[in-house]
Design an enzyme around this catalytic site. Structure first.
Site, PDB file in Angstrom:
ATOM      1  N   ASP A  83      -5.939  -7.193   4.305  1.00 47.75           N
ATOM      2  CA  ASP A  83      -5.422  -5.824   4.351  1.00 47.75           C
ATOM      3  C   ASP A  83      -5.440  -5.295   5.780  1.00 47.75           C
ATOM      4  O   ASP A  83      -6.505  -5.187   6.387  1.00 47.75           O
ATOM      5  CB  ASP A  83      -6.295  -4.946   3.440  1.00 47.75           C
ATOM      6  CG  ASP A  83      -5.803  -3.520   3.312  1.00 47.75           C
ATOM      7  OD1 ASP A  83      -4.739  -3.186   3.859  1.00 47.75           O
ATOM      8  OD2 ASP A  83      -6.511  -2.725   2.656  1.00 47.75           O
ATOM      9  N   MET A 128     -10.737  -7.149   5.591  1.00 43.89           N
ATOM     10  CA  MET A 128      -9.960  -6.190   6.373  1.00 43.89           C
ATOM     11  C   MET A 128      -9.533  -6.848   7.680  1.00 43.89           C
ATOM     12  O   MET A 128     -10.373  -7.376   8.419  1.00 43.89           O
ATOM     13  CB  MET A 128     -10.792  -4.939   6.696  1.00 43.89           C
ATOM     14  CG  MET A 128     -11.103  -4.033   5.519  1.00 43.89           C
ATOM     15  SD  MET A 128      -9.683  -3.483   4.552  1.00 43.89           S
ATOM     16  CE  MET A 128      -8.719  -2.593   5.783  1.00 43.89           C
ATOM     17  N   HIS A 177      -1.139  -1.254  -4.229  1.00 45.23           N
ATOM     18  CA  HIS A 177      -2.420  -1.088  -3.534  1.00 45.23           C
ATOM     19  C   HIS A 177      -2.638   0.403  -3.259  1.00 45.23           C
ATOM     20  O   HIS A 177      -1.827   1.060  -2.617  1.00 45.23           O
ATOM     21  CB  HIS A 177      -2.387  -1.876  -2.216  1.00 45.23           C
ATOM     22  CG  HIS A 177      -3.684  -1.894  -1.472  1.00 45.23           C
ATOM     23  ND1 HIS A 177      -4.705  -2.776  -1.748  1.00 45.23           N
ATOM     24  CD2 HIS A 177      -4.126  -1.130  -0.438  1.00 45.23           C
ATOM     25  CE1 HIS A 177      -5.713  -2.567  -0.922  1.00 45.23           C
ATOM     26  NE2 HIS A 177      -5.393  -1.568  -0.114  1.00 45.23           N
ATOM     27  N   MET A 209      -9.699   7.183   0.197  1.00 49.58           N
ATOM     28  CA  MET A 209     -10.569   7.469   1.349  1.00 49.58           C
ATOM     29  C   MET A 209     -11.253   8.808   1.148  1.00 49.58           C
ATOM     30  O   MET A 209     -10.623   9.760   0.691  1.00 49.58           O
ATOM     31  CB  MET A 209      -9.742   7.509   2.639  1.00 49.58           C
ATOM     32  CG  MET A 209      -8.923   6.251   2.890  1.00 49.58           C
ATOM     33  SD  MET A 209      -8.147   6.309   4.515  1.00 49.58           S
ATOM     34  CE  MET A 209      -7.006   4.914   4.384  1.00 49.58           C
ATOM     35  N   MET A 243     -12.526   3.268  -0.166  1.00 48.37           N
ATOM     36  CA  MET A 243     -13.199   3.452   1.131  1.00 48.37           C
ATOM     37  C   MET A 243     -14.025   4.715   1.014  1.00 48.37           C
ATOM     38  O   MET A 243     -13.713   5.758   1.600  1.00 48.37           O
ATOM     39  CB  MET A 243     -12.144   3.553   2.244  1.00 48.37           C
ATOM     40  CG  MET A 243     -11.509   2.213   2.573  1.00 48.37           C
ATOM     41  SD  MET A 243      -9.920   2.382   3.395  1.00 48.37           S
ATOM     42  CE  MET A 243      -8.849   2.457   1.963  1.00 48.37           C
ATOM     43  N   HIS A 289      -8.451   0.205  -3.714  1.00 43.64           N
ATOM     44  CA  HIS A 289      -9.346  -0.087  -2.586  1.00 43.64           C
ATOM     45  C   HIS A 289     -10.128   1.178  -2.251  1.00 43.64           C
ATOM     46  O   HIS A 289      -9.573   2.139  -1.721  1.00 43.64           O
ATOM     47  CB  HIS A 289      -8.473  -0.562  -1.399  1.00 43.64           C
ATOM     48  CG  HIS A 289      -9.209  -0.733  -0.110  1.00 43.64           C
ATOM     49  ND1 HIS A 289      -8.559  -0.885   1.099  1.00 43.64           N
ATOM     50  CD2 HIS A 289     -10.533  -0.803   0.176  1.00 43.64           C
ATOM     51  CE1 HIS A 289      -9.451  -1.028   2.073  1.00 43.64           C
ATOM     52  NE2 HIS A 289     -10.651  -0.967   1.531  1.00 43.64           N
ATOM     53  N   SER A 292       0.826  -1.205   0.000  1.00 41.84           N
ATOM     54  CA  SER A 292       0.000   0.000   0.000  1.00 41.84           C
ATOM     55  C   SER A 292       0.857   1.251   0.000  1.00 41.84           C
ATOM     56  O   SER A 292       1.656   1.482   0.911  1.00 41.84           O
ATOM     57  CB  SER A 292      -0.912   0.023   1.228  1.00 41.84           C
ATOM     58  OG  SER A 292      -1.502   1.303   1.319  1.00 41.84           O
ATOM     59  N   ASP A 351      -5.102   3.204  -1.645  1.00 42.33           N
ATOM     60  CA  ASP A 351      -6.182   3.389  -0.676  1.00 42.33           C
ATOM     61  C   ASP A 351      -6.879   4.726  -0.892  1.00 42.33           C
ATOM     62  O   ASP A 351      -6.343   5.778  -0.547  1.00 42.33           O
ATOM     63  CB  ASP A 351      -5.617   3.320   0.749  1.00 42.33           C
ATOM     64  CG  ASP A 351      -5.243   1.901   1.136  1.00 42.33           C
ATOM     65  OD1 ASP A 351      -6.122   1.027   1.066  1.00 42.33           O
ATOM     66  OD2 ASP A 351      -4.072   1.668   1.506  1.00 42.33           O
TER      67      ASP A 351
END
Ligand code: DX5
Ligand code: ZN
Length: 218
Positions: free
Chosen positions: A176, A138, A34, A38, A69, A67, A9, A36
């Protein structure tokens, strides 16, 4: 195929030097980047969005594992695929139409998956696995890098392994959060095929070794 896929990540990378942080992953022998995403709503933190994915895509030696979120991921998945996401995972509890969203990601040519937070019931969403290429479990609460691994989340991995087998599905399990050299073996033994690791890789004194250890190589 029993190979373990490693997806570090970039949340733990250097945001002022993202090109270097992304290119390094190729040198270290990782398989995916990866990313992330958010939104400050589904999770408290804000990270980055489509422009960052598009920029990383241009220079990345590896495919992108994105990913999400974010709330209502259905509003954004097409754009993320267009920006270069090779895998798009999202939290089904954040979506009004998770099944259609998975279909949409796949129809656009990317791999699709749902993410199960530690407080979310796998049973409630397992019917969606038929539309998934990846199930992301997760092992910490989504929203922050560098948290401590929650061992109980491996129960979800084991339940998913069973469900995937019973239903003869073609889904790989990704994990993760808080995974590193010390717990990668138990994670693999539980049935995980794809390992995300942020701090464990970027803060390692020898990231290439860490990637090998995560994979179960020497
Ligand atoms: C947490 C993120 C993770 C995080 C992992 O919300 O989804 O991908 O970056 O970081 P580590 O491996 O440091 O727990
Ligand atoms: Zn993540």
């Amino acid at each position: 195929m029993n190979d373990i896929i490693v997806s570090p990540s970039i949340l733990a990378g250097d945001f002022a030097n993202m090109e270097k942080s992304v290119r390094a992953l190729g040198d270290w022998g990782a398989d995916y980047v990866h990313c992330d995403v958010m939104d400050g709503v589904y999770v408290k933190n804000l990270t980055f969005g489509m422009p960052m994915i598009a920029a990383i895509k241009k220079i990345s030696p590896l495919p992108l594992d994105v990913h999400l979120m974010i709330t209502e991921p259905e509003r954004y998945v097409a754009e993320f695929v267009r920006c270069g996401a090779d895998i798009v995972t999202f939290h089904p509890d954040a979506s009004k139409r998770p099944a259609e969203t998975l279909d949409e990601i796949r129809a656009l040519g990317a791999k699709a998956g749902i993410v199960i937070n530690p407080n979310v019931s796998f049973d409630e969403y397992k019917h969606l696995l038929v539309k998934c290429d990846v199930l992301l479990v997760m092992s910490v609460y989504a929203g922050l890098g560098g948290q401590k691994f929650i061992p109980e989340t491996l129960d979800t991995v084991r339940a998913a392994v069973k469900y995937i087998k019973e239903n003869a599905l073609d889904v790989i399990i990704e994990i993760d959060g808080g995974v590193g050299e010390s717990n990668a073996a138990i994670v693999r033994e539980a049935g995980v095929r794809m390992i995300v690791a942020g701090s464990a890789v970027y803060k390692s004194d020898d990231p290439a070794r860490t990637v090998r250890v995560l994979r179960g190589e020497r």
